[in-house]
Design a protein around this motif. Structure first.
Motif, PDB file in Angstrom:
ATOM      1  N   ALA A  71      15.366  87.371 -91.941  1.00 44.62           N
ATOM      2  CA  ALA A  71      14.130  88.108 -91.661  1.00 44.62           C
ATOM      3  C   ALA A  71      13.087  87.248 -90.959  1.00 44.62           C
ATOM      4  O   ALA A  71      12.142  87.784 -90.370  1.00 44.62           O
ATOM      5  CB  ALA A  71      13.558  88.670 -92.958  1.00 44.62           C
ATOM      6  N   GLU A  72      13.244  85.919 -91.017  1.00 42.92           N
ATOM      7  CA  GLU A  72      12.289  85.026 -90.369  1.00 42.92           C
ATOM      8  C   GLU A  72      12.591  84.820 -88.887  1.00 42.92           C
ATOM      9  O   GLU A  72      11.761  84.262 -88.156  1.00 42.92           O
ATOM     10  CB  GLU A  72      12.289  83.659 -91.063  1.00 42.92           C
ATOM     11  N   LEU A  73      13.767  85.244 -88.432  1.00 44.27           N
ATOM     12  CA  LEU A  73      14.103  85.075 -87.018  1.00 44.27           C
ATOM     13  C   LEU A  73      13.134  85.883 -86.160  1.00 44.27           C
ATOM     14  O   LEU A  73      12.776  87.007 -86.512  1.00 44.27           O
ATOM     15  CB  LEU A  73      15.542  85.534 -86.754  1.00 44.27           C
ATOM     16  N   ASN A  78      17.137  89.351 -78.755  1.00 44.66           N
ATOM     17  CA  ASN A  78      17.952  90.549 -78.519  1.00 44.66           C
ATOM     18  C   ASN A  78      19.308  90.262 -77.891  1.00 44.66           C
ATOM     19  O   ASN A  78      20.061  91.185 -77.576  1.00 44.66           O
ATOM     20  CB  ASN A  78      17.176  91.542 -77.644  1.00 44.66           C
ATOM     21  N   VAL A  79      19.627  88.991 -77.699  1.00 44.77           N
ATOM     22  CA  VAL A  79      20.934  88.580 -77.190  1.00 44.77           C
ATOM     23  C   VAL A  79      21.533  87.590 -78.177  1.00 44.77           C
ATOM     24  O   VAL A  79      20.922  86.556 -78.469  1.00 44.77           O
ATOM     25  CB  VAL A  79      20.822  87.931 -75.789  1.00 44.77           C
ATOM     26  N   LEU A  80      22.700  87.890 -78.687  1.00 41.04           N
ATOM     27  CA  LEU A  80      23.377  87.026 -79.657  1.00 41.04           C
ATOM     28  C   LEU A  80      24.483  86.260 -78.948  1.00 41.04           C
ATOM     29  O   LEU A  80      25.348  86.864 -78.301  1.00 41.04           O
ATOM     30  CB  LEU A  80      23.968  87.866 -80.790  1.00 41.04           C
ATOM     31  N   ALA A  81      24.445  84.943 -79.045  1.00 42.71           N
ATOM     32  CA  ALA A  81      25.440  84.109 -78.376  1.00 42.71           C
ATOM     33  C   ALA A  81      25.932  83.042 -79.343  1.00 42.71           C
ATOM     34  O   ALA A  81      25.235  82.680 -80.290  1.00 42.71           O
ATOM     35  CB  ALA A  81      24.851  83.460 -77.122  1.00 42.71           C
ATOM     36  N   LYS A 145      24.111  92.357 -89.778  1.00 51.08           N
ATOM     37  CA  LYS A 145      22.890  92.106 -90.547  1.00 51.08           C
ATOM     38  C   LYS A 145      21.658  92.638 -89.818  1.00 51.08           C
ATOM     39  O   LYS A 145      20.717  93.136 -90.449  1.00 51.08           O
ATOM     40  CB  LYS A 145      22.748  90.604 -90.786  1.00 51.08           C
ATOM     41  N   ALA A 146      21.644  92.543 -88.497  1.00 47.41           N
ATOM     42  CA  ALA A 146      20.490  93.010 -87.730  1.00 47.41           C
ATOM     43  C   ALA A 146      20.218  94.493 -87.953  1.00 47.41           C
ATOM     44  O   ALA A 146      19.068  94.943 -87.866  1.00 47.41           O
ATOM     45  CB  ALA A 146      20.719  92.733 -86.246  1.00 47.41           C
ATOM     46  N   LEU A 147      21.250  95.260 -88.272  1.00 47.27           N
ATOM     47  CA  LEU A 147      21.108  96.708 -88.418  1.00 47.27           C
ATOM     48  C   LEU A 147      20.439  97.107 -89.723  1.00 47.27           C
ATOM     49  O   LEU A 147      20.081  98.283 -89.896  1.00 47.27           O
ATOM     50  CB  LEU A 147      22.487  97.375 -88.319  1.00 47.27           C
ATOM     51  N   SER A 148      20.268  96.163 -90.646  1.00 50.20           N
ATOM     52  CA  SER A 148      19.643  96.480 -91.931  1.00 50.20           C
ATOM     53  C   SER A 148      18.409  95.632 -92.201  1.00 50.20           C
ATOM     54  O   SER A 148      17.898  95.633 -93.320  1.00 50.20           O
ATOM     55  CB  SER A 148      20.659  96.293 -93.073  1.00 50.20           C
ATOM     56  N   CYS A 149      17.928  94.918 -91.186  1.00 51.59           N
ATOM     57  CA  CYS A 149      16.789  94.018 -91.379  1.00 51.59           C
ATOM     58  C   CYS A 149      15.496  94.718 -90.955  1.00 51.59           C
ATOM     59  O   CYS A 149      15.242  94.879 -89.752  1.00 51.59           O
ATOM     60  CB  CYS A 149      16.985  92.738 -90.559  1.00 51.59           C
ATOM     61  N   PRO A 150      14.654  95.148 -91.915  1.00 52.79           N
ATOM     62  CA  PRO A 150      13.430  95.875 -91.550  1.00 52.79           C
ATOM     63  C   PRO A 150      12.448  95.034 -90.746  1.00 52.79           C
ATOM     64  O   PRO A 150      11.713  95.563 -89.914  1.00 52.79           O
ATOM     65  CB  PRO A 150      12.852  96.289 -92.905  1.00 52.79           C
ATOM     66  N   ARG A 152      13.043  93.132 -88.399  1.00 51.35           N
ATOM     67  CA  ARG A 152      13.458  93.222 -86.997  1.00 51.35           C
ATOM     68  C   ARG A 152      13.537  94.674 -86.527  1.00 51.35           C
ATOM     69  O   ARG A 152      14.057  94.954 -85.447  1.00 51.35           O
ATOM     70  CB  ARG A 152      14.818  92.555 -86.812  1.00 51.35           C
ATOM     71  N   GLY A 153      13.053  95.590 -87.346  1.00 52.11           N
ATOM     72  CA  GLY A 153      13.095  97.001 -86.973  1.00 52.11           C
ATOM     73  C   GLY A 153      14.483  97.596 -87.036  1.00 52.11           C
ATOM     74  O   GLY A 153      14.727  98.671 -86.477  1.00 52.11           O
ATOM     75  N   LYS A 154      15.407  96.926 -87.738  1.00 55.66           N
ATOM     76  CA  LYS A 154      16.807  97.367 -87.851  1.00 55.66           C
ATOM     77  C   LYS A 154      17.423  97.610 -86.473  1.00 55.66           C
ATOM     78  O   LYS A 154      18.270  98.481 -86.287  1.00 55.66           O
ATOM     79  CB  LYS A 154      16.906  98.625 -88.715  1.00 55.66           C
TER      80      LYS A 154
END
Length: 444
Positions: A71-73, A78-81, A145-150, A152-154
């Motif tokens: 959540a601190e990221l 928006n690009v995962l590498a 994980k990004a899809l459930s992180c509020p 980051r707006g999920k």
């Protein structure tokens, strides 16, 4: 170390999260494209290099960040590498990962079917074996994980870019199927990606003056269209026909994608190791044909061998009047140049041979990222320009180190423990491996 804003892309403002970031190969590529990045790197030595190079970094364990600090990221990422550790998959490694391919493949399917993090960790623990094998799952776990992180707006990552040794091609194929099937949201819907053909590419075909192969996966959210792998710009090197595709070869051929531009010659060592007067040859630290005494040789008129973590052991021989002088060794600076880092890239910390050898060649990274993001390439020569070094007394250096370690004057509570940070003399079997592409000191 200046860069302009990102050139046109289907993303208005691409920002890269680089897992297993190493000393900065992919981040240097991103900076050349004008794209901001944040790297997560386990190894303190590689982090020292990154701070000196002015690269934004978290000195942390990728798995721990996912579990405790996701959540601190920064929300703009928006690009995962990433290039997860590949030692257990590599031909030169122990092979534990190859033996566990079927088990890891099942875990990928389990992740896409919605298995919880806790249950997956239990299954990984039950598998036993080399813990590095499981790290290949981390990019997928981050994407889910990004899809459930509020915080980051999920929001899903718009683009995913992965690189690994050829032995992992089968797993990237499984990743491809998983991403195309769709990653699970909490409400039961799926986020789907378009994925380019998974393929093993030759780095010399992209202007890197060494023969090195990396298997690439590029994925985009379906609304961003279908990605393509980067088209080759240079010939590949054929050891059986060493003149084919060389600067002296008068024959030309067209790129495999059918475009009208002819392929350029592959780049020989003499073109980039300008401080060495030819003729010279590099004698590999490794044997060939299964015979450790049969050392391979590359001449100044050819690309170098793959730059590995033992690159400083490669002998350099000169031949004045047909007679050998006492050989010397490649320097860290020269090894970095063969990897296409800027000539004055500020290598720092210990175990610099491993840092250089495990990095993604920045020029190759530029081609891959440009293809993934739909951006034009800057001139290859840009990577030969001066990069510069941040002194440890510079304010910017201290700001980067403070963000990376979250403590004044040293490592903080989120940094890997000092006893886990193996020195160059510590066996990889007793150290916690963390990186490739990419990072990675004992991991490739």
């Amino acid at each position: 170390m200046t860069s302009s804003g990102a050139a046109a892309s289907f993303l208005t403002e691409p920002h890269i999260l680089d897992l297993f970031a190493g000393p900065g190969g992919l981040d240097v590529a991103a900076k050349m494209l004008g794209v901001p990045s944040l790297g997560i790197e386990w190894d303190k030595d590689a982090c020292d290099t990154r701070y000196a190079a002015g690269l934004r970094t978290w000195h942390a364990d990728v798995s721990e960040v996912r579990r405790k600090r996701f959540a601190e990221l920064p929300p703009e990422l928006n690009v995962l590498a990433g290039g997860p550790p590949c030692q257990t998959y590599s031909v030169a490694g122990s092979g534990a990962g190859r033996k566990a391919l079927d088990k890891v493949e099942k875990l990928i399917h389990d992740l896409v079917d919605g298995v919880s993090e806790e249950e997956l960790d239990d299954r990984l623990e039950a598998m036993g074996g080399d813990p590095r094998t499981a790290l290949v799952l981390e990019p997928l776990r981050y994407a889910i994980k990004a899809l459930s992180c509020p915080e980051r707006g999920k929001r899903p990552f718009d683009v995913i870019v992965l690189e690994q040794v050829p032995a992992v091609k089968a797993l990237w194929e499984v990743y491809k199927k998983a991403l195309e099937k769709g990653l699970p949201r909490e409400d039961g819907t799926r986020v789907k990606y378009n994925v380019a053909e998974v393929k093993t590419l030759h780095t010399e075909a992209y202007g890197v003056p060494q023969t090195r192969r990396r298997t690439i996966l590029i994925a985009r959210l379906v609304e961003h269209g279908v990605p393509r792998l980067p088209a080759p710009a240079h010939h590949t090197f054929n050891l059986r026909k060493p003149e084919q595709g060389s600067p002296e070869d008068t024959q030309t051929s067209l790129p495999v994608d059918g475009s009208s531009a002819p392929l350029r010659p592959w780049v020989p060592m003499r073109e980039v190791l300008t401080d060495r007067e030819p003729p010279f040859e590099i004698v590999s630290n490794y044997g060939s044909g299964g015979d450790p005494k049969n050392r391979g040789i590359r001449t100044y008129r050819q690309p170098s061998f793959t730059v590995t973590g033992k690159v400083s052991r490669n002998a350099v021989r000169h031949h004045p009047n047909g007679r050998d002088l006492d050989p010397d060794r490649l320097t860290i600076r020269e090894a970095g140049i063969l990897q296409t880092f800027p000539p004055d890239y500020p290598w720092d910390g210990g175990d610099q041979s491993q840092q250089v050898g495990n990095a993604v060649p920045p020029l190759f990274g530029m081609h891959v990222l440009a293809a993934a993001l739909g951006m034009p390439l800057p001139p290859e020569e840009k990577l030969r320009e001066s990069w510069g070094r941040l002194d440890r007394t510079d304010k910017k250096y201290e700001e980067l180190r403070l963000e990376g370690c979250e403590a004044e004057g040293g490592c903080g509570s989120n940094c890997p423990k000092p006893e886990d940070q193996a020195s160059s003399s510590t066996s990889a079997a007793t150290s916690r491996p963390r990186t490739g592409a990419s990072a990675k000191r004992s991991a490739k």
